[in-house]
Design an enzyme around this catalytic site. Structure first.
Site, PDB file in Angstrom:
ATOM      1  N   GLU A 174      42.104   4.750  65.905  1.00  0.00           N
ATOM      2  CA  GLU A 174      43.321   4.015  65.167  1.00  0.00           C
ATOM      3  C   GLU A 174      42.627   3.030  64.100  1.00  0.00           C
ATOM      4  O   GLU A 174      43.545   2.423  63.302  1.00  0.00           O
ATOM      5  CB  GLU A 174      44.013   3.188  66.237  1.00  0.00           C
ATOM      6  CG  GLU A 174      43.191   2.030  66.859  1.00  0.00           C
ATOM      7  CD  GLU A 174      42.484   2.281  68.106  1.00  0.00           C
ATOM      8  OE1 GLU A 174      42.057   1.402  68.647  1.00  0.00           O
ATOM      9  OE2 GLU A 174      42.316   3.401  68.299  1.00  0.00           O
ATOM     10  N   CYS A 279      25.719   7.594  65.756  1.00  0.00           N
ATOM     11  CA  CYS A 279      24.948   7.944  66.936  1.00  0.00           C
ATOM     12  C   CYS A 279      23.486   8.101  66.662  1.00  0.00           C
ATOM     13  O   CYS A 279      22.807   8.286  67.780  1.00  0.00           O
ATOM     14  CB  CYS A 279      25.864   8.539  67.664  1.00  0.00           C
ATOM     15  SG  CYS A 279      26.045  10.403  67.100  1.00  0.00           S
ATOM     16  N   GLU A 383      22.817  -0.241  72.858  1.00  0.00           N
ATOM     17  CA  GLU A 383      23.068   0.368  71.540  1.00  0.00           C
ATOM     18  C   GLU A 383      23.871  -0.774  70.694  1.00  0.00           C
ATOM     19  O   GLU A 383      24.930  -1.221  71.030  1.00  0.00           O
ATOM     20  CB  GLU A 383      23.998   1.477  71.636  1.00  0.00           C
ATOM     21  CG  GLU A 383      24.457   2.309  70.276  1.00  0.00           C
ATOM     22  CD  GLU A 383      25.028   3.412  70.684  1.00  0.00           C
ATOM     23  OE1 GLU A 383      24.987   4.430  69.677  1.00  0.00           O
ATOM     24  OE2 GLU A 383      26.126   3.271  71.314  1.00  0.00           O
TER      25      GLU A 383
END
Length: 498
Positions: A174, A279, A383
């Site tokens: 979104e 990523c 991460e």
């Protein structure tokens, strides 16, 4: 107002709740996106199931011709599409065009589906008995995709799903919904029948409907590890085929014989490109020996002083790094920088102090560099998903391999060396799904498959390439015999084909 794309047209629902769309370079609201209810998602899935009845019967060659036209339309509109990505994600337009190009490579791969979807055939497996296999479509498939690659990641999924005869529901982030709607419109313009590709904007309510709905046969996901695990477990619980790609902590090993200038250039792009919101970003440089580490951090520190940070669009001389995607994410990354300093890492370059952070209302952060990072620190374990590079020091290649293999993630890694034996040992022993040798970001081409190991992937099959074709098809094996009438007899034993 951005809504859904159902049955070949934009659809809005004035009763639906909305979320704000931001321009990260301005730190300002630029629009609204409607969030679908479970019922709206259910209706879209039912629509796709109906479209499957006819789409699955269209020949693979004609399906690939539509994808060829879609590719041409995407390339013809690449400036507009890149600008859409830049304004809602923040990445610079050249990076946005790179994202689109890599996604279109999967479209090119999917255009070869008449060959890729061929099964196997064996003649005379028994006396006058032949066997052949068919790679058949599944039905309605769904993709749940992240904010960081709003065009490329969906194109890892839907071109192969469509080419193999499935219909598709895309549930994009979104945070940047506009590009998904434009891709849907271009698919329709290319000749894709109504209902074959649908976009459903939404949050957890839409996701859960996709995971629970019995008409959805397969779900493909890219995002954080906790959500990937949730998607995999819940989708599997409801009998779906699931591939869920999760988080990463990608290391680059720098050997004593590596060219430090070459390594520095590679790391600048791999660690700070797209503001580290990849990523496959390299977030840890593992220097073998203090001499290597000292030379590396000196050059990186110098390069970071001149790196151009600013808006990704509308500037005469393009910046090298844009803003982070939201204010909340910016604050999260700043929190990691504070934690790393508190835990004892040496903060050589603090992106919080970059000039752009003082002159812009956008969600900007300069490139950040830590040295003397240890494995127990949060900036190493977790991460960060931002422009933060950690330098770790080890004494040997074996120590570097052990360090990487001990981490919970196993997405991507690379080694820079001129030693063939070292690179061979590294690639053989490392427990990571994608490995680069003097390549900083080892993202496979579309005709190979993308995916990590350990907690970077849930499910047995990777994205695109041969694994992608296998994921979106299931095999049916047919054994055929046409005997002479005189040979027909009753047989009550296990058939052995003798």
């Amino acid at each position: 107002m951005i809504g859904n794309y159902i049955n070949g047209a934009r659809v809005t629902d004035d009763s639906a709740p909305t979320a704000e769309i931001f321009d990260p370079a301005l730190g300002a609201v630029t629009g609204q996106v409607q969030l679908s209810s479970a019922q709206a998602t259910r209706d879209a899935i039912a629509n796709a199931a109906k479209a499957f009845e006819t789409w699955s019967k269209i020949t693979p060659l004609n399906r690939s011709r539509i994808l060829f036209k879609f590719k041409d339309l995407m390339e013809a509109n690449i400036d507009e599409l890149a600008n859409l990505i830049s304004r809602e994600h923040g990445k610079v337009e050249s990076d946005a065009k790179g994202e689109l190009t890599r996604g279109l490579e999967v479209v090119e791969f999917a255009c070869g589906i008449p060959h890729l979807q061929k099964g196997e055939h064996s003649r005379n497996v028994g006396r006058n008995v032949d066997s052949h296999s068919l790679m058949t479509p599944l039905g309605v498939c769904a993709g749940i995709t992240p904010f960081n690659f709003p065009a490329m990641v969906p194109m890892w999924m839907f071109p192969i799903a469509l080419a193999t005869g499935n219909t598709f529901i895309l549930k994009p982030s979104e945070k940047n919904p506009s590009i998904s709607i434009r891709m849907a419109e271009l698919l329709t313009q290319a000749g894709l029948p109504d209902g074959v590709f649908n976009v459903v904007q939404g949050g957890k309510e839409s996701v859960d409907e996709i995971l629970e709905n019995c008409q959805v046969e397969a779900v493909s996901f890219v995002g954080s590890t906790p959500i990937a695990e949730y998607i995999y477990q819940k989708g599997s619980q409801y009998g779906k085929r699931v591939q869920a790609l999760g988080g990463a902590k990608n290391h680059m090993v720098v050997m004593p014989d590596a060219d430090i200038s070459q390594v520095t250039g590679a790391l600048m792009g791999a660690a700070y490109g797209s503001a580290g919101e990849r990523c496959m970003a390299i977030s840890v440089a593992v220097a073998v020996g203090d001499e290597v580490a000292d030379a590396l951090v000196a050059q990186l520190s110098d390069e970071l002083q001149t790196m151009k940070v600013g808006p990704g669009y509308g500037v005469s001389e393009e910046n090298e790094m844009g803003p982070l995607v939201t204010e909340a994410h910016l604050e999260k990354v700043k929190g990691y920088i504070a934690a790393g300093k508190a835990e004892g890492a040496t903060l050589l370059v603090d992106g919080r102090e970059h000039d752009v952070t003082k002159t812009s209302s956008g969600y900007f952060l300069g490139g950040t560099l830590f040295d003397h990072v240890s494995k127990e620190m949060s900036i190493y374990q977790e991460e960060i998903f931002g422009p933060v590079l950690c330098v770790m020091r080890v004494k040997s290649l074996d120590e570097a391999i052990a360090l990487i293999n001990d981490h919970e993630f196993g997405n991507g890694t690379s080694i820079f060396t001129q030693n063939g034996m070292a690179s061979r040992e590294f690639s053989d022993q490392i427990q990571v799904g994608m490995v680069g040798i003097n390549v900083p970001i080892p993202v496979p081409m579309a005709f190979h498959s993308f995916g990590g190991w350990k907690r970077s992937l849930f499910g047995p099959l990777h994205m695109h390439g041969s694994d992608g074709v296998r994921f979106f098809t299931r095999m049916k094996t047919i054994t055929t015999r046409w005997p002479h009438v005189s040979q027909v007899t009753s047989d009550f034993i296990m058939p052995t084909m003798k």
